[in-house]
Design a protein around this motif. Structure first.
Motif, PDB file in Angstrom:
ATOM      1  N   THR A 252      17.947 -11.362   8.204  1.00 52.18           N
ATOM      2  CA  THR A 252      19.388 -11.188   8.012  1.00 52.18           C
ATOM      3  C   THR A 252      19.706 -10.583   6.649  1.00 52.18           C
ATOM      4  O   THR A 252      20.706  -9.879   6.499  1.00 52.18           O
ATOM      5  N   PHE A 253      18.865 -10.844   5.637  1.00 57.31           N
ATOM      6  CA  PHE A 253      19.125 -10.247   4.323  1.00 57.31           C
ATOM      7  C   PHE A 253      19.009  -8.730   4.395  1.00 57.31           C
ATOM      8  O   PHE A 253      19.891  -8.008   3.915  1.00 57.31           O
ATOM      9  N   VAL A 254      17.935  -8.238   4.981  1.00 60.23           N
ATOM     10  CA  VAL A 254      17.754  -6.794   5.117  1.00 60.23           C
ATOM     11  C   VAL A 254      18.876  -6.210   5.978  1.00 60.23           C
ATOM     12  O   VAL A 254      19.403  -5.131   5.692  1.00 60.23           O
ATOM     13  N   ALA A 255      19.267  -6.935   7.007  1.00 60.65           N
ATOM     14  CA  ALA A 255      20.307  -6.454   7.925  1.00 60.65           C
ATOM     15  C   ALA A 255      21.618  -6.203   7.198  1.00 60.65           C
ATOM     16  O   ALA A 255      22.314  -5.211   7.468  1.00 60.65           O
ATOM     17  N   THR A 256      21.984  -7.079   6.263  1.00 59.99           N
ATOM     18  CA  THR A 256      23.261  -6.934   5.575  1.00 59.99           C
ATOM     19  C   THR A 256      23.160  -6.081   4.319  1.00 59.99           C
ATOM     20  O   THR A 256      24.147  -5.489   3.890  1.00 59.99           O
ATOM     21  N   PHE A 257      21.950  -5.988   3.729  1.00 62.20           N
ATOM     22  CA  PHE A 257      21.803  -5.193   2.517  1.00 62.20           C
ATOM     23  C   PHE A 257      21.676  -3.707   2.839  1.00 62.20           C
ATOM     24  O   PHE A 257      22.210  -2.857   2.115  1.00 62.20           O
ATOM     25  N   ILE A 258      20.971  -3.390   3.909  1.00 66.61           N
ATOM     26  CA  ILE A 258      20.772  -1.995   4.302  1.00 66.61           C
ATOM     27  C   ILE A 258      21.879  -1.592   5.271  1.00 66.61           C
ATOM     28  O   ILE A 258      22.093  -2.228   6.288  1.00 66.61           O
TER      29      ILE A 258
ATOM     30  N   CYS B  89      11.047  -0.209   0.382  1.00 67.30           N
ATOM     31  CA  CYS B  89      10.590  -1.583   0.178  1.00 67.30           C
ATOM     32  C   CYS B  89      11.782  -2.398  -0.312  1.00 67.30           C
ATOM     33  O   CYS B  89      12.342  -2.108  -1.382  1.00 67.30           O
ATOM     34  N   VAL B  90      12.181  -3.406   0.453  1.00 66.72           N
ATOM     35  CA  VAL B  90      13.334  -4.239   0.103  1.00 66.72           C
ATOM     36  C   VAL B  90      12.847  -5.531  -0.553  1.00 66.72           C
ATOM     37  O   VAL B  90      12.016  -6.244   0.009  1.00 66.72           O
ATOM     38  N   LEU B  91      13.393  -5.824  -1.736  1.00 67.06           N
ATOM     39  CA  LEU B  91      13.021  -7.027  -2.475  1.00 67.06           C
ATOM     40  C   LEU B  91      14.217  -7.958  -2.617  1.00 67.06           C
ATOM     41  O   LEU B  91      15.363  -7.516  -2.724  1.00 67.06           O
ATOM     42  N   LYS B  92      13.930  -9.247  -2.647  1.00 65.03           N
ATOM     43  CA  LYS B  92      14.949 -10.263  -2.905  1.00 65.03           C
ATOM     44  C   LYS B  92      14.302 -11.380  -3.709  1.00 65.03           C
ATOM     45  O   LYS B  92      13.323 -11.982  -3.272  1.00 65.03           O
ATOM     46  N   LYS B  93      14.836 -11.625  -4.888  1.00 66.48           N
ATOM     47  CA  LYS B  93      14.333 -12.685  -5.775  1.00 66.48           C
ATOM     48  C   LYS B  93      12.821 -12.588  -5.975  1.00 66.48           C
ATOM     49  O   LYS B  93      12.098 -13.592  -5.935  1.00 66.48           O
ATOM     50  N   GLY B  94      12.339 -11.365  -6.147  1.00 66.31           N
ATOM     51  CA  GLY B  94      10.931 -11.143  -6.422  1.00 66.31           C
ATOM     52  C   GLY B  94      10.019 -11.175  -5.218  1.00 66.31           C
ATOM     53  O   GLY B  94       8.813 -10.997  -5.352  1.00 66.31           O
ATOM     54  N   ILE B  95      10.590 -11.399  -4.037  1.00 62.73           N
ATOM     55  CA  ILE B  95       9.781 -11.509  -2.816  1.00 62.73           C
ATOM     56  C   ILE B  95      10.033 -10.294  -1.926  1.00 62.73           C
ATOM     57  O   ILE B  95      11.182  -9.928  -1.658  1.00 62.73           O
ATOM     58  N   LEU B  96       8.954  -9.674  -1.486  1.00 62.78           N
ATOM     59  CA  LEU B  96       9.052  -8.515  -0.611  1.00 62.78           C
ATOM     60  C   LEU B  96       9.572  -8.958   0.761  1.00 62.78           C
ATOM     61  O   LEU B  96       8.991  -9.832   1.397  1.00 62.78           O
TER      62      LEU B  96
ATOM     63  N   ASP C  55       0.850  -1.193   0.000  1.00 61.34           N
ATOM     64  CA  ASP C  55       0.000   0.000   0.000  1.00 61.34           C
ATOM     65  C   ASP C  55       0.883   1.239   0.000  1.00 61.34           C
ATOM     66  O   ASP C  55       1.755   1.387   0.866  1.00 61.34           O
ATOM     67  N   ILE C  56       0.671   2.131  -0.960  1.00 58.18           N
ATOM     68  CA  ILE C  56       1.432   3.367  -1.065  1.00 58.18           C
ATOM     69  C   ILE C  56       0.475   4.533  -0.865  1.00 58.18           C
ATOM     70  O   ILE C  56      -0.529   4.654  -1.571  1.00 58.18           O
ATOM     71  N   ALA C  57       0.769   5.365   0.117  1.00 58.96           N
ATOM     72  CA  ALA C  57      -0.144   6.455   0.488  1.00 58.96           C
ATOM     73  C   ALA C  57      -0.098   7.594  -0.517  1.00 58.96           C
ATOM     74  O   ALA C  57       0.866   7.758  -1.278  1.00 58.96           O
ATOM     75  N   ASP C  58      -1.147   8.394  -0.517  1.00 56.66           N
ATOM     76  CA  ASP C  58      -1.231   9.574  -1.372  1.00 56.66           C
ATOM     77  C   ASP C  58      -0.094  10.534  -1.030  1.00 56.66           C
ATOM     78  O   ASP C  58       0.088  10.926   0.129  1.00 56.66           O
ATOM     79  N   GLY C  59       0.712  10.901  -2.021  1.00 54.27           N
ATOM     80  CA  GLY C  59       1.809  11.834  -1.806  1.00 54.27           C
ATOM     81  C   GLY C  59       3.076  11.215  -1.246  1.00 54.27           C
ATOM     82  O   GLY C  59       4.054  11.926  -0.998  1.00 54.27           O
ATOM     83  N   GLU C  60       3.087   9.914  -1.066  1.00 56.16           N
ATOM     84  CA  GLU C  60       4.254   9.253  -0.468  1.00 56.16           C
ATOM     85  C   GLU C  60       5.371   9.074  -1.492  1.00 56.16           C
ATOM     86  O   GLU C  60       5.125   8.903  -2.688  1.00 56.16           O
ATOM     87  N   PHE C  61       6.607   9.101  -0.999  1.00 56.07           N
ATOM     88  CA  PHE C  61       7.786   8.792  -1.815  1.00 56.07           C
ATOM     89  C   PHE C  61       8.268   7.411  -1.365  1.00 56.07           C
ATOM     90  O   PHE C  61       8.886   7.273  -0.310  1.00 56.07           O
ATOM     91  N   LEU C  62       7.963   6.388  -2.159  1.00 52.86           N
ATOM     92  CA  LEU C  62       8.341   5.017  -1.826  1.00 52.86           C
ATOM     93  C   LEU C  62       9.486   4.574  -2.722  1.00 52.86           C
ATOM     94  O   LEU C  62       9.445   4.759  -3.944  1.00 52.86           O
ATOM     95  N   VAL C  63      10.507   3.968  -2.119  1.00 55.28           N
ATOM     96  CA  VAL C  63      11.658   3.485  -2.873  1.00 55.28           C
ATOM     97  C   VAL C  63      11.672   1.965  -2.880  1.00 55.28           C
ATOM     98  O   VAL C  63      11.542   1.325  -1.827  1.00 55.28           O
ATOM     99  N   LEU C  64      11.828   1.389  -4.071  1.00 54.72           N
ATOM    100  CA  LEU C  64      12.029  -0.051  -4.221  1.00 54.72           C
ATOM    101  C   LEU C  64      13.522  -0.294  -4.368  1.00 54.72           C
ATOM    102  O   LEU C  64      14.169   0.269  -5.256  1.00 54.72           O
ATOM    103  N   VAL C  65      14.068  -1.142  -3.499  1.00 54.50           N
ATOM    104  CA  VAL C  65      15.516  -1.364  -3.518  1.00 54.50           C
ATOM    105  C   VAL C  65      15.804  -2.852  -3.384  1.00 54.50           C
ATOM    106  O   VAL C  65      15.017  -3.609  -2.802  1.00 54.50           O
ATOM    107  N   GLY C  66      16.934  -3.255  -3.922  1.00 58.15           N
ATOM    108  CA  GLY C  66      17.341  -4.649  -3.843  1.00 58.15           C
ATOM    109  C   GLY C  66      18.462  -4.899  -4.824  1.00 58.15           C
ATOM    110  O   GLY C  66      18.781  -4.047  -5.663  1.00 58.15           O
ATOM    111  N   PRO C  67      19.090  -6.072  -4.780  1.00 55.06           N
ATOM    112  CA  PRO C  67      20.183  -6.382  -5.711  1.00 55.06           C
ATOM    113  C   PRO C  67      19.670  -6.556  -7.132  1.00 55.06           C
ATOM    114  O   PRO C  67      18.459  -6.666  -7.376  1.00 55.06           O
TER     115      PRO C  67
END
Length: 376
Positions: free
Chosen positions: A230-236, A207-214, A27-39
């Protein structure tokens, strides 16, 4: 401006292989700046293209402002996309590039000129308005590409790695400009990047993605301080969090070192969730305390041999490996511990530093699922 919702949305290129995007709900709110990030290859650009209508949704639905647009043509979704490659018409001036979509939509000339002049002033393009892309730098071309999106006054901005072709200094200045622009316009924005520094500095949420999975959607601060796994911990985070595996869990405490003299200060409410006798502990570089250099301090410190010293001007980091093998099961993932060195502490390559985690500075993960105990 609009809300955006993904409901179990998937993109499947080959039914015999895992989906490129798998059951994403967001869900992305009205006026929100959402970033999709991942390898690379994690599905972030595919997710953006699904929202734009450039990729089909094989399962699930996508809504813009409460309207199901899953089967709607791209031109009818009222979104504007800024591409990595600028995609400007080389034979047109900046003004013509920005006006082109409006002309196709049969917008009257006065409105077109008003919108183009407004975008040019906002992006500081007045001096370049009658020049063609060949006469512009990379940063100027990217601003024209953004101007082309702005003049359409869409419900949603979509940006697919728009800064990746720029040099480091220009990326920083353009990043700030995009943030200011989005705040002024208040338009819902979905931004794709593989650069976690960009993600952390620009997004209201990431929003952190890995292999197509949120993996996790949260504010930059929560992603950094309390990663979901642990993936988010080491990626961010840069440098990345150190993960220590198979840390003994004894009588409600996560401990290590010779004689279990190293306490990682596991909160009671998390300790109550542990079902085995080992846990994974994550420690950020700034959450280590150096209690001795080349000689132990007054209290026990984990001995670490310094392999690399990294000077970053205002900050100093060291990278090393654990020397003591008091418990053979304990292992540092990647065999490297990263420490941010406080001012006034002299450390050189080849030294041995003695470390202790600060209280409240560790994150604890279940060894089976690798999920943060705080989310279990």
């Amino acid at each position: 401006m609009a809300t955006v919702e993904f409901r179990q949305a998937s993109r499947i290129y080959d039914p015999s292989r895992p989906p490129a995007v798998s059951r994403v709900s967001l869900d992305i709110a009205d006026g929100e700046f959402l970033v999709l990030v991942g390898p690379s290859g994690c599905g972030k650009s595919t997710t953006l293209r699904m929202l734009a209508g450039l990729e089909p949704v094989d399962e699930g639905q996508i809504f813009i402002d409460g309207v199901d647009v899953t089967e709607t043509r791209p031109r009818d979704r009222d979104v504007a996309m800024v591409f990595q490659s600028y995609a400007l018409y080389p034979n047109m001036t900046a003004r013509q590039n920005m006006a082109f979509a409006l002309q196709n939509a049969k917008v009257d000339k006065a409105t077109i000129n008003e919108r183009v002049d407004f975008a040019a002033k906002m992006l500081e393009l007045e001096d370049l308005i009658d020049k063609k892309p060949a006469a512009m730098s990379g940063g100027q071309r990217q601003r024209v590409a953004m101007g082309r999106a702005i003049v359409r006054q869409p419900k949603v901005f979509l940006m697919d790695e728009p800064l990746s072709n720029l040099d480091a200094k220009l990326r920083v200045s353009t990043r700030a400009q995009i943030m200011q622009l989005q705040r002024e316009l208040g338009t819902t924005t979905v931004y794709v990047t593989h650069d976690q520094t960009e993600a952390m500095t620009m997004g209201d949420r990431v929003c952190v993605l890995k292999k197509g999975i949120l993996q996790q959607v949260d504010t930059p601060a929560n992603l950094y301080d309390n990663p979901g796994n642990t993936f988010v911990a080491t990626f961010i985070g840069s440098p990345a969090m150190t993960l220590i595996e198979n840390v003994p869990f004894i009588e409600g405490r996560a401990v290590g070192g010779r004689g279990h003299a190293l306490d990682y200060y596991m909160p009671r409410e998390l300790a109550a969730k542990v079902r085995g006798d080992r846990v994974i502990v994550g420690v950020r570089p700034e959450n280590w305390e150096i209690v001795g250099v080349n000689q132990p301090g007054a209290e026990y410190g984990l001995p670490v041999h310094v392999d690399i010293v990294e000077h970053l001007g205002s900050e100093l980091y060291i990278y090393g490996h654990r020397q003591e093998q008091a418990d053979e099961l304990i292992a540092v993932r990647g065999d490297r511990i990263t420490v941010k060195v406080e001012r006034g502490v002299e450390v050189d390559q080849g030294d041995t530093v003695y470390l202790r985690p600060i209280e409240g500075g560790s994150v604890f993960f279940d060894p089976e699922t690798e999920i943060n105990y705080d989310y279990l």
